[in-house]
Design a protein around this motif. Structure first.
Motif, PDB file in Angstrom:
ATOM      1  N   LYS A  14     -14.380  28.430 -55.348  1.00 40.70           N
ATOM      2  CA  LYS A  14     -13.900  28.709 -53.760  1.00 40.70           C
ATOM      3  C   LYS A  14     -15.526  28.955 -53.611  1.00 40.70           C
ATOM      4  CE  LYS A  14      -9.970  30.656 -54.440  1.00 40.70           C
ATOM      5  NZ  LYS A  14      -8.913  31.974 -53.329  1.00 40.70           N
ATOM      6  N   ARG A  15     -15.671  27.884 -51.758  1.00 43.68           N
ATOM      7  CA  ARG A  15     -16.101  28.089 -51.380  1.00 43.68           C
ATOM      8  C   ARG A  15     -16.854  28.721 -50.631  1.00 43.68           C
ATOM      9  NH1 ARG A  15     -18.168  21.805 -51.424  1.00 43.68           N
ATOM     10  NH2 ARG A  15     -17.532  21.545 -53.673  1.00 43.68           N
ATOM     11  N   ASN A  16     -16.376  30.310 -50.893  1.00 36.58           N
ATOM     12  CA  ASN A  16     -16.509  31.144 -50.319  1.00 36.58           C
ATOM     13  C   ASN A  16     -17.665  32.572 -50.999  1.00 36.58           C
ATOM     14  OD1 ASN A  16     -14.404  31.845 -51.395  1.00 36.58           O
ATOM     15  ND2 ASN A  16     -13.699  32.918 -49.101  1.00 36.58           N
ATOM     16  N   SER A  17     -17.860  32.212 -52.214  1.00 38.32           N
ATOM     17  CA  SER A  17     -17.711  33.101 -53.443  1.00 38.32           C
ATOM     18  C   SER A  17     -19.432  33.032 -53.585  1.00 38.32           C
ATOM     19  CB  SER A  17     -17.070  32.197 -54.827  1.00 38.32           C
ATOM     20  OG  SER A  17     -17.746  31.459 -54.990  1.00 38.32           O
ATOM     21  N   ALA A  18     -20.295  33.001 -52.580  1.00 37.10           N
ATOM     22  CA  ALA A  18     -21.545  32.822 -52.576  1.00 37.10           C
ATOM     23  C   ALA A  18     -22.623  33.555 -53.504  1.00 37.10           C
ATOM     24  CB  ALA A  18     -22.717  32.461 -51.774  1.00 37.10           C
ATOM     25  N   CYS A  19     -22.628  33.545 -54.979  1.00 35.90           N
ATOM     26  CA  CYS A  19     -23.398  34.613 -55.738  1.00 35.90           C
ATOM     27  C   CYS A  19     -24.940  34.979 -55.623  1.00 35.90           C
ATOM     28  CB  CYS A  19     -22.974  35.191 -56.961  1.00 35.90           C
ATOM     29  SG  CYS A  19     -22.854  33.468 -58.020  1.00 35.90           S
ATOM     30  N   SER A  20     -25.813  33.346 -55.174  1.00 38.74           N
ATOM     31  CA  SER A  20     -26.916  33.807 -55.087  1.00 38.74           C
ATOM     32  C   SER A  20     -27.955  32.861 -54.156  1.00 38.74           C
ATOM     33  CB  SER A  20     -27.559  33.658 -56.243  1.00 38.74           C
ATOM     34  OG  SER A  20     -27.849  32.190 -56.537  1.00 38.74           O
ATOM     35  N   ILE A  21     -28.929  32.859 -53.855  1.00 34.89           N
ATOM     36  CA  ILE A  21     -29.819  31.789 -52.205  1.00 34.89           C
ATOM     37  C   ILE A  21     -30.602  31.192 -53.231  1.00 34.89           C
ATOM     38  CG2 ILE A  21     -28.813  33.916 -50.584  1.00 34.89           C
ATOM     39  CD1 ILE A  21     -29.125  31.586 -48.684  1.00 34.89           C
ATOM     40  N   ALA A  22     -30.982  30.917 -52.690  1.00 35.19           N
ATOM     41  CA  ALA A  22     -32.462  30.801 -52.419  1.00 35.19           C
ATOM     42  C   ALA A  22     -33.496  29.387 -51.458  1.00 35.19           C
ATOM     43  CB  ALA A  22     -33.196  29.773 -53.793  1.00 35.19           C
ATOM     44  N   LEU A  23     -34.035  29.809 -51.026  1.00 37.11           N
ATOM     45  CA  LEU A  23     -34.049  29.106 -50.214  1.00 37.11           C
ATOM     46  C   LEU A  23     -36.197  28.189 -50.030  1.00 37.11           C
ATOM     47  CD1 LEU A  23     -33.387  31.183 -46.799  1.00 37.11           C
ATOM     48  CD2 LEU A  23     -31.945  28.678 -47.197  1.00 37.11           C
ATOM     49  N   THR A  24     -36.691  27.251 -49.912  1.00 36.78           N
ATOM     50  CA  THR A  24     -37.969  26.831 -50.458  1.00 36.78           C
ATOM     51  C   THR A  24     -38.575  26.250 -49.401  1.00 36.78           C
ATOM     52  OG1 THR A  24     -37.545  26.665 -52.655  1.00 36.78           O
ATOM     53  CG2 THR A  24     -39.205  25.879 -51.986  1.00 36.78           C
ATOM     54  N   VAL A  25     -39.518  27.608 -48.428  1.00 32.37           N
ATOM     55  CA  VAL A  25     -40.337  26.590 -47.157  1.00 32.37           C
ATOM     56  C   VAL A  25     -41.247  25.326 -46.852  1.00 32.37           C
ATOM     57  CG1 VAL A  25     -40.894  27.601 -44.631  1.00 32.37           C
ATOM     58  CG2 VAL A  25     -39.566  28.667 -45.883  1.00 32.37           C
ATOM     59  N   VAL A  26     -40.596  24.514 -46.224  1.00 33.55           N
ATOM     60  CA  VAL A  26     -41.948  24.048 -46.283  1.00 33.55           C
ATOM     61  C   VAL A  26     -43.082  23.536 -44.841  1.00 33.55           C
ATOM     62  CG1 VAL A  26     -42.723  21.547 -46.980  1.00 33.55           C
ATOM     63  CG2 VAL A  26     -40.427  22.071 -48.377  1.00 33.55           C
ATOM     64  N   ARG A  27     -44.211  23.413 -45.029  1.00 32.40           N
ATOM     65  CA  ARG A  27     -44.175  22.802 -43.402  1.00 32.40           C
ATOM     66  C   ARG A  27     -45.347  21.731 -44.026  1.00 32.40           C
ATOM     67  NH1 ARG A  27     -40.639  25.211 -41.268  1.00 32.40           N
ATOM     68  NH2 ARG A  27     -40.553  27.691 -40.690  1.00 32.40           N
ATOM     69  N   GLN A  28     -45.620  21.289 -42.858  1.00 33.06           N
ATOM     70  CA  GLN A  28     -46.864  19.999 -43.209  1.00 33.06           C
ATOM     71  C   GLN A  28     -47.162  19.949 -44.519  1.00 33.06           C
ATOM     72  OE1 GLN A  28     -50.019  21.972 -41.280  1.00 33.06           O
ATOM     73  NE2 GLN A  28     -49.246  21.355 -39.413  1.00 33.06           N
ATOM     74  N   ASN A  29     -45.605  19.341 -44.681  1.00 34.83           N
ATOM     75  CA  ASN A  29     -45.279  18.846 -46.594  1.00 34.83           C
ATOM     76  C   ASN A  29     -46.086  19.981 -47.504  1.00 34.83           C
ATOM     77  OD1 ASN A  29     -43.975  16.714 -45.034  1.00 34.83           O
ATOM     78  ND2 ASN A  29     -45.813  15.487 -45.107  1.00 34.83           N
ATOM     79  N   ARG A  30     -46.157  21.241 -46.725  1.00 31.78           N
ATOM     80  CA  ARG A  30     -46.909  22.203 -48.741  1.00 31.78           C
ATOM     81  C   ARG A  30     -44.821  23.629 -48.246  1.00 31.78           C
ATOM     82  NH1 ARG A  30     -52.758  23.331 -47.822  1.00 31.78           N
ATOM     83  NH2 ARG A  30     -52.002  23.839 -50.072  1.00 31.78           N
ATOM     84  N   ILE A  31     -45.389  23.629 -49.622  1.00 30.13           N
ATOM     85  CA  ILE A  31     -44.505  24.373 -50.057  1.00 30.13           C
ATOM     86  C   ILE A  31     -45.081  25.934 -49.715  1.00 30.13           C
ATOM     87  CG2 ILE A  31     -43.056  26.250 -51.216  1.00 30.13           C
ATOM     88  CD1 ILE A  31     -42.968  23.445 -53.051  1.00 30.13           C
ATOM     89  N   VAL A  32     -44.438  26.740 -48.310  1.00 27.94           N
ATOM     90  CA  VAL A  32     -45.522  28.424 -48.024  1.00 27.94           C
ATOM     91  C   VAL A  32     -44.707  29.614 -48.304  1.00 27.94           C
ATOM     92  CG1 VAL A  32     -46.263  27.222 -46.313  1.00 27.94           C
ATOM     93  CG2 VAL A  32     -44.245  28.038 -45.701  1.00 27.94           C
ATOM     94  N   ASP A  33     -43.527  28.812 -49.203  1.00 24.57           N
ATOM     95  CA  ASP A  33     -42.917  30.171 -49.173  1.00 24.57           C
ATOM     96  C   ASP A  33     -41.416  30.340 -49.940  1.00 24.57           C
ATOM     97  OD1 ASP A  33     -42.321  33.277 -48.632  1.00 24.57           O
ATOM     98  OD2 ASP A  33     -41.953  33.536 -46.471  1.00 24.57           O
ATOM     99  N   GLU A  34     -41.227  31.423 -50.062  1.00 24.15           N
ATOM    100  CA  GLU A  34     -39.694  30.837 -50.996  1.00 24.15           C
ATOM    101  C   GLU A  34     -38.916  32.506 -50.966  1.00 24.15           C
ATOM    102  OE1 GLU A  34     -41.240  30.719 -55.154  1.00 24.15           O
ATOM    103  OE2 GLU A  34     -41.356  27.978 -54.810  1.00 24.15           O
ATOM    104  N   PHE A  35     -37.399  32.060 -51.226  1.00 24.26           N
ATOM    105  CA  PHE A  35     -36.845  33.475 -51.066  1.00 24.26           C
ATOM    106  C   PHE A  35     -35.895  33.030 -51.849  1.00 24.26           C
ATOM    107  CE2 PHE A  35     -32.904  35.535 -49.250  1.00 24.26           C
ATOM    108  CZ  PHE A  35     -33.244  36.926 -48.755  1.00 24.26           C
ATOM    109  N   TYR A  36     -35.436  34.206 -52.526  1.00 26.08           N
ATOM    110  CA  TYR A  36     -33.963  34.398 -53.240  1.00 26.08           C
ATOM    111  C   TYR A  36     -33.435  35.431 -52.771  1.00 26.08           C
ATOM    112  CZ  TYR A  36     -31.710  34.417 -58.352  1.00 26.08           C
ATOM    113  OH  TYR A  36     -30.534  34.577 -58.285  1.00 26.08           O
ATOM    114  N   SER A  37     -32.162  35.322 -52.885  1.00 24.52           N
ATOM    115  CA  SER A  37     -31.300  36.877 -53.613  1.00 24.52           C
ATOM    116  C   SER A  37     -30.241  36.395 -54.087  1.00 24.52           C
ATOM    117  CB  SER A  37     -31.104  37.093 -52.102  1.00 24.52           C
ATOM    118  OG  SER A  37     -31.018  38.268 -52.269  1.00 24.52           O
ATOM    119  N   LEU A  38     -29.230  37.337 -54.726  1.00 25.19           N
ATOM    120  CA  LEU A  38     -28.987  37.348 -55.688  1.00 25.19           C
ATOM    121  C   LEU A  38     -27.990  38.007 -54.810  1.00 25.19           C
ATOM    122  CD1 LEU A  38     -28.718  39.662 -58.565  1.00 25.19           C
ATOM    123  CD2 LEU A  38     -28.449  37.494 -58.463  1.00 25.19           C
TER     124      LEU A  38
END
Length: 178
Positions: A14-38
């Motif tokens: 089911k598409r409402n059963s997220a058990c982890s998420i990650a976000l990678t933030v890119v500014r001016q073509n450079r990875i500047v931050d990452e976020f991960y959570s269960l």
């Protein structure tokens, strides 16, 4: 180019059963931050999903729910923000359905799918799965189906494509998501 790469893993089909998420933030073509959570999906896990990503009910027992996490990450999903995902149809659907299950209004933002860009730019690849594209482009993907590794790989795919094809050409793939 500025964007945020998104990846979800789910507890079941089911598409409402997220058990982890990650976000990678890119500014001016450079990875500047990452976020991960269960995420505690408040839903049962399927054995097949556990086999794919290795996350178990015990792993998420004390994790925040998505409703608890959303206030911290929602600014990244503003109307003029670009969200990138490999198979964005899946990840945006998980976001939309998970928000809906908590009666949270779905945001409007821009979205770009690196699965689609890869299909367009690399027609000769055997397939366009995340791991295949990474192998072909020599992009590191250490732990496929770990949301953070997948999010980072997706960001690097788009950075590769931006360098090779330019932002003007890539911009034709950007769509509004609501």
């Amino acid at each position: 180019m500025d964007f945020v790469s998104l990846d979800f893993e789910t507890a079941n089909y089911k598409r409402n059963s997220a058990c982890s998420i990650a976000l990678t933030v890119v500014r001016q073509n450079r990875i500047v931050d990452e976020f991960y959570s269960l995420i505690n999906p408040q839903a049962p896990f399927k054995r097949r999903n556990i086999q794919i990503h290795g996350i178990t009910p015990e792993d998420v027992a004390n994790a925040p729910t998505f409703a608890e996490l959303w206030p911290h990450i929602s600014p990244l999903f503003a109307p003029n923000k670009l969200i990138v995902a490999h198979n964005a149809t899946f990840d945006c659907s998980v976001l939309k359905n998970t928000l809906s299950s908590y009666d949270i209004v779905n945001p409007t933002f821009l979205v770009l799918d690196t699965l689609k860009t890869s299909r367009s730019y690399f027609k000769n690849f055997e397939n366009h799965k995340l791991n295949t594209v990474c192998d072909q482009l020599k992009i590191q993907l250490h732990n496929h189906h770990n949301a953070l590794d997948d999010s980072l790989a997706c960001a690097n795919i788009l950075l590769y494509q931006l360098q090779k094809f330019g932002a003007a050409d890539i911009s034709k793939f950007i769509k509004s998501f609501k």
